[in-house]
Design a protein around this motif. Structure first.
Motif, PDB file in Angstrom:
ATOM      1  N   THR A 106      -3.375  86.368 107.231  1.00  0.00           N
ATOM      2  CA  THR A 106      -2.730  85.861 108.633  1.00  0.00           C
ATOM      3  C   THR A 106      -1.449  85.844 108.681  1.00  0.00           C
ATOM      4  O   THR A 106      -0.789  86.347 109.451  1.00  0.00           O
ATOM      5  N   PHE A 107      -0.621  85.259 107.715  1.00  0.00           N
ATOM      6  CA  PHE A 107       0.755  85.196 107.745  1.00  0.00           C
ATOM      7  C   PHE A 107       1.754  86.175 107.132  1.00  0.00           C
ATOM      8  O   PHE A 107       2.852  86.108 107.200  1.00  0.00           O
ATOM      9  N   LEU A 108       1.236  86.843 106.026  1.00  0.00           N
ATOM     10  CA  LEU A 108       1.818  87.999 105.605  1.00  0.00           C
ATOM     11  C   LEU A 108       2.436  88.927 106.320  1.00  0.00           C
ATOM     12  O   LEU A 108       3.514  89.137 106.451  1.00  0.00           O
ATOM     13  N   PRO A 109       1.779  89.325 107.590  1.00  0.00           N
ATOM     14  CA  PRO A 109       2.366  90.429 108.416  1.00  0.00           C
ATOM     15  C   PRO A 109       3.560  89.784 109.126  1.00  0.00           C
ATOM     16  O   PRO A 109       4.701  90.358 109.436  1.00  0.00           O
ATOM     17  N   TYR A 110       3.717  88.360 109.475  1.00  0.00           N
ATOM     18  CA  TYR A 110       4.831  87.806 110.140  1.00  0.00           C
ATOM     19  C   TYR A 110       5.958  87.561 108.846  1.00  0.00           C
ATOM     20  O   TYR A 110       7.020  87.869 109.400  1.00  0.00           O
ATOM     21  N   TRP A 111       5.481  87.364 107.595  1.00  0.00           N
ATOM     22  CA  TRP A 111       6.640  87.305 106.813  1.00  0.00           C
ATOM     23  C   TRP A 111       7.233  88.662 106.623  1.00  0.00           C
ATOM     24  O   TRP A 111       8.432  88.621 106.226  1.00  0.00           O
ATOM     25  N   LEU A 112       6.453  89.565 106.468  1.00  0.00           N
ATOM     26  CA  LEU A 112       7.250  90.967 106.195  1.00  0.00           C
ATOM     27  C   LEU A 112       7.938  91.521 107.274  1.00  0.00           C
ATOM     28  O   LEU A 112       9.023  91.871 107.021  1.00  0.00           O
ATOM     29  N   LYS A 113       7.666  91.181 108.344  1.00  0.00           N
ATOM     30  CA  LYS A 113       8.326  91.434 109.742  1.00  0.00           C
ATOM     31  C   LYS A 113       9.702  90.411 109.904  1.00  0.00           C
ATOM     32  O   LYS A 113      10.573  90.939 110.203  1.00  0.00           O
ATOM     33  N   GLY A 114       9.404  89.205 109.438  1.00  0.00           N
ATOM     34  CA  GLY A 114      10.201  88.333 109.593  1.00  0.00           C
ATOM     35  C   GLY A 114      11.372  88.148 108.455  1.00  0.00           C
ATOM     36  O   GLY A 114      12.377  88.892 108.620  1.00  0.00           O
ATOM     37  N   PRO A 115      11.330  87.096 107.729  1.00  0.00           N
ATOM     38  CA  PRO A 115      11.867  86.889 106.567  1.00  0.00           C
ATOM     39  C   PRO A 115      12.232  88.167 105.715  1.00  0.00           C
ATOM     40  O   PRO A 115      13.251  88.449 105.456  1.00  0.00           O
ATOM     41  N   ALA A 116      11.353  89.094 105.646  1.00  0.00           N
ATOM     42  CA  ALA A 116      11.666  90.098 104.647  1.00  0.00           C
ATOM     43  C   ALA A 116      12.115  91.154 105.332  1.00  0.00           C
ATOM     44  O   ALA A 116      12.782  92.041 104.815  1.00  0.00           O
ATOM     45  N   GLY A 117      12.145  91.375 106.544  1.00  0.00           N
ATOM     46  CA  GLY A 117      12.698  92.181 107.567  1.00  0.00           C
ATOM     47  C   GLY A 117      12.245  93.599 107.620  1.00  0.00           C
ATOM     48  O   GLY A 117      13.069  94.692 107.567  1.00  0.00           O
ATOM     49  N   MET A 118      10.871  93.914 107.559  1.00  0.00           N
ATOM     50  CA  MET A 118      10.128  95.121 107.388  1.00  0.00           C
ATOM     51  C   MET A 118       9.837  95.733 108.510  1.00  0.00           C
ATOM     52  O   MET A 118       9.234  95.074 109.507  1.00  0.00           O
TER      53      MET A 118
ATOM     54  N   PRO B 280      -2.122  90.828 114.341  1.00  0.00           N
ATOM     55  CA  PRO B 280      -0.980  89.672 114.344  1.00  0.00           C
ATOM     56  C   PRO B 280       0.196  90.108 115.074  1.00  0.00           C
ATOM     57  O   PRO B 280       0.391  89.310 116.300  1.00  0.00           O
ATOM     58  N   ASN B 281       0.807  91.016 114.978  1.00  0.00           N
ATOM     59  CA  ASN B 281       2.046  91.501 115.583  1.00  0.00           C
ATOM     60  C   ASN B 281       1.831  91.900 117.065  1.00  0.00           C
ATOM     61  O   ASN B 281       2.447  91.778 117.935  1.00  0.00           O
ATOM     62  N   TYR B 282       0.548  92.822 116.973  1.00  0.00           N
ATOM     63  CA  TYR B 282       0.222  93.288 118.550  1.00  0.00           C
ATOM     64  C   TYR B 282      -0.125  91.958 119.449  1.00  0.00           C
ATOM     65  O   TYR B 282       0.465  91.928 120.682  1.00  0.00           O
ATOM     66  N   PHE B 283      -0.806  90.867 118.937  1.00  0.00           N
ATOM     67  CA  PHE B 283      -1.291  89.730 119.725  1.00  0.00           C
ATOM     68  C   PHE B 283       0.127  89.168 119.929  1.00  0.00           C
ATOM     69  O   PHE B 283       0.343  88.764 121.367  1.00  0.00           O
ATOM     70  N   ALA B 284       1.090  88.843 119.075  1.00  0.00           N
ATOM     71  CA  ALA B 284       2.241  88.063 119.261  1.00  0.00           C
ATOM     72  C   ALA B 284       3.170  88.759 120.329  1.00  0.00           C
ATOM     73  O   ALA B 284       4.003  88.166 121.064  1.00  0.00           O
ATOM     74  N   SER B 285       2.937  90.188 120.450  1.00  0.00           N
ATOM     75  CA  SER B 285       3.938  90.900 121.518  1.00  0.00           C
ATOM     76  C   SER B 285       3.663  90.663 122.972  1.00  0.00           C
ATOM     77  O   SER B 285       4.275  90.846 123.801  1.00  0.00           O
ATOM     78  N   PHE B 286       2.536  89.996 123.220  1.00  0.00           N
ATOM     79  CA  PHE B 286       2.013  89.546 124.364  1.00  0.00           C
ATOM     80  C   PHE B 286       2.937  88.371 125.083  1.00  0.00           C
ATOM     81  O   PHE B 286       2.674  87.808 125.851  1.00  0.00           O
TER      82      PHE B 286
ATOM     83  N   THR C  72       7.190  83.182 117.609  1.00  0.00           N
ATOM     84  CA  THR C  72       6.813  82.038 116.931  1.00  0.00           C
ATOM     85  C   THR C  72       5.487  81.484 117.647  1.00  0.00           C
ATOM     86  O   THR C  72       4.538  80.930 116.901  1.00  0.00           O
ATOM     87  N   ALA C  73       5.545  81.219 119.201  1.00  0.00           N
ATOM     88  CA  ALA C  73       4.569  80.696 119.764  1.00  0.00           C
ATOM     89  C   ALA C  73       3.390  81.480 119.742  1.00  0.00           C
ATOM     90  O   ALA C  73       2.405  81.012 119.661  1.00  0.00           O
ATOM     91  N   GLY C  74       3.755  83.045 119.770  1.00  0.00           N
ATOM     92  CA  GLY C  74       2.501  83.858 119.654  1.00  0.00           C
ATOM     93  C   GLY C  74       1.553  83.748 118.322  1.00  0.00           C
ATOM     94  O   GLY C  74       0.557  83.860 118.228  1.00  0.00           O
ATOM     95  N   ALA C  75       2.598  83.578 117.200  1.00  0.00           N
ATOM     96  CA  ALA C  75       1.927  83.384 115.826  1.00  0.00           C
ATOM     97  C   ALA C  75       1.082  82.053 115.739  1.00  0.00           C
ATOM     98  O   ALA C  75       0.050  81.991 115.292  1.00  0.00           O
ATOM     99  N   THR C  76       1.698  80.975 116.225  1.00  0.00           N
ATOM    100  CA  THR C  76       0.958  79.630 116.315  1.00  0.00           C
ATOM    101  C   THR C  76      -0.281  79.902 117.162  1.00  0.00           C
ATOM    102  O   THR C  76      -1.429  79.392 116.497  1.00  0.00           O
ATOM    103  N   PHE C  77      -0.136  80.352 118.410  1.00  0.00           N
ATOM    104  CA  PHE C  77      -1.132  80.420 119.003  1.00  0.00           C
ATOM    105  C   PHE C  77      -2.746  81.335 118.236  1.00  0.00           C
ATOM    106  O   PHE C  77      -3.708  80.971 118.470  1.00  0.00           O
ATOM    107  N   PHE C  78      -1.960  82.520 118.050  1.00  0.00           N
ATOM    108  CA  PHE C  78      -2.951  83.397 117.219  1.00  0.00           C
ATOM    109  C   PHE C  78      -3.847  82.676 116.142  1.00  0.00           C
ATOM    110  O   PHE C  78      -4.953  82.809 115.684  1.00  0.00           O
TER     111      PHE C  78
END
Length: 414
Positions: free
Chosen positions: A28-40, A247-253, A258-264
């Motif tokens: 659930t959270f690794l995709p967010y971590w890779l895109k956010g803190p890791a910058g991938m 998760p990233n597709y969902f958050a794009s809406f 961060t709000a998208g990640a929490t809602f997801f």
């Protein structure tokens, strides 16, 4: 549901709960971590998941025969737990600095280690617990529902933890590993565990002779095995490929990621709670309709979900389509194990599971994680989902044509 009354059942339920809490937190959270803190970007993130799958591709063919020889001994299970135990410190003090220095190297090292814990390790956990369900005479599907409860809990609690401190997610995994160690230690082995005895679904002792080389090789001469592999690539593999970037597709809406990640995370919690409810009744349903039919239904629901997401452009419909996954997983989780133990030699259940499910799935993930990561970047999510739906249909249909039915027999396939 008599298994719910057995004391040993609750212990194995706990093993499932804390292991799949780790699983859910990562996926659930690794995709967010890779895109956010890791910058991938999505392509480099896809490399992480491809390496996880490639590592499992090496590990599962080794783990399967070893676990069949170990029977109910705990050595491999302890190894997986010890790998999980170090996730908290590794993510904070090793993986993040390594990714900052070199993203490709960081992706390779991170993916390889996570394969020990997850993509490779899950085969050990599932095979051990399925064998135990026959040895201790409880229903595998009922114990497995604790994994669903763990997923719902981890998604809900993880969403809160992520919003406050992203690093706390990985320390929670270390805590889960410590609990797993205790739960596995208190499991007492049956008197016949040294012989690796297994039992059928009626609790009767199965054949106990040593496994010969010819019997092991017979797996690969069985067309049902290869059909099973293809169907797994078209369903279980594509389920994970779909989930990796969803998760990233969902958050794009959402205007706020961060709000998208929490809602997801809340949506996933509801989905997995519904999944747990379905798991209560799924063993009885699969016993009635057959495990092959259950696998085909699983693939069909996944096809509908992926195809639908190619056309959906509103949050409410996207939420509804995501909740359909609550039906998918119970069909897959129960049907896979029942198909293996009905169509193949039960003494080889761990080998068939890790080759036919684990290895086939990882081959697919190794290829399609990176491929779809590139497709998301090149085509966008909507067109990439159309391509993914077509792949699902082809693999599921071809695989099902090769598989024999399990509905009327549980004898070993010839």
């Amino acid at each position: 549901m008599q298994s719910l009354k057995r004391g040993i059942f609750w212990n194995f339920g706990g093993l499932y709960f804390f292991y799949f809490a780790v699983w859910q937190l990562i996926f659930t959270f690794l995709p967010y971590w890779l895109k956010g803190p890791a910058g991938m970007d999505t392509t480099t993130s896809g490399l992480v998941f491809s390496i996880m799958s490639f590592g499992a591709l090496i590990l599962q063919p080794i783990f399967g025969p070893i676990q069949d020889r170990l029977g109910l001994k705990k050595g491999l299970f302890y190894f997986v737990i010890c790998c999980i135990l170090f996730l908290g410190p590794l993510f904070q003090w090793v993986f993040l600095p390594l990714v900052g220095a070199n993203q490709i190297l960081g992706a390779v090292v991170m993916g390889a280690y996570l394969s020990l814990c997850l993509n490779g390790g899950v085969g050990v956990v599932e095979a051990y617990n399925e064998r135990s369900s026959r040895a201790y005479s409880f229903e595998y599907g009922h114990a497995r529902l604790f994994g669903s409860l763990a997923g719902a809990t981890a998604s809900f609690v993880g969403g809160i933890m992520w919003a406050k401190n992203t690093g706390s997610i990985f320390w929670a995994m270390t805590f889960c590993a410590a609990v797993l160690f205790v739960l596995l230690t208190v499991v007492k082995l049956p008197d016949d565990h040294m012989a690796g005895e297994v039992r059928d679904e009626q609790g009767n002792a199965a054949k106990n002779e040593p496994i010969t080389r010819e019997e092991w090789l017979s797996i690969f001469k069985n067309r049902s095995f290869w059909g099973f592999c293809l169907l797994i690539i078209g369903s279980a593999t594509m389920y994970d490929v779909f989930d990796q970037q969803f998760p990233n597709y969902f958050a794009s809406f959402f205007s706020d990621a961060t709000a998208g990640a929490t809602f997801f995370s809340r949506v996933v919690s509801v989905q997995i709670l519904l999944e747990a409810i379905c798991m209560l009744f799924m063993p009885a349903l699969i016993n009635k309709i057959g495990a092959k039919t259950g696998l085909l239904i699983y693939g069909g629901i996944l096809f509908v979900r992926v195809l639908g997401c190619a056309f959906i452009n509103t949050i409410p419909m996207l939420v509804f389509w995501r909740l359909l996954a609550a039906l998918e997983m119970p069909f897959m989780l129960v049907s896979v194990m029942k198909y293996i133990t009905r169509v193949f030699d039960k003494r080889l259940s761990a080998t068939v599971y890790m080759y036919g499910f684990g290895t086939a799935k990882q081959i697919g993930l190794t290829v399609f994680s990176l491929f779809m990561g590139n497709m998301y970047t090149a085509l966008g999510f909507h067109h990439a989902y159309l391509l993914l739906a077509a792949l699902i249909a082809v693999f599921v249909i071809v695989g099902s044509l090769l598989m024999r039915s399990d509905a009327k027999t549980e004898q070993i396939a010839k």
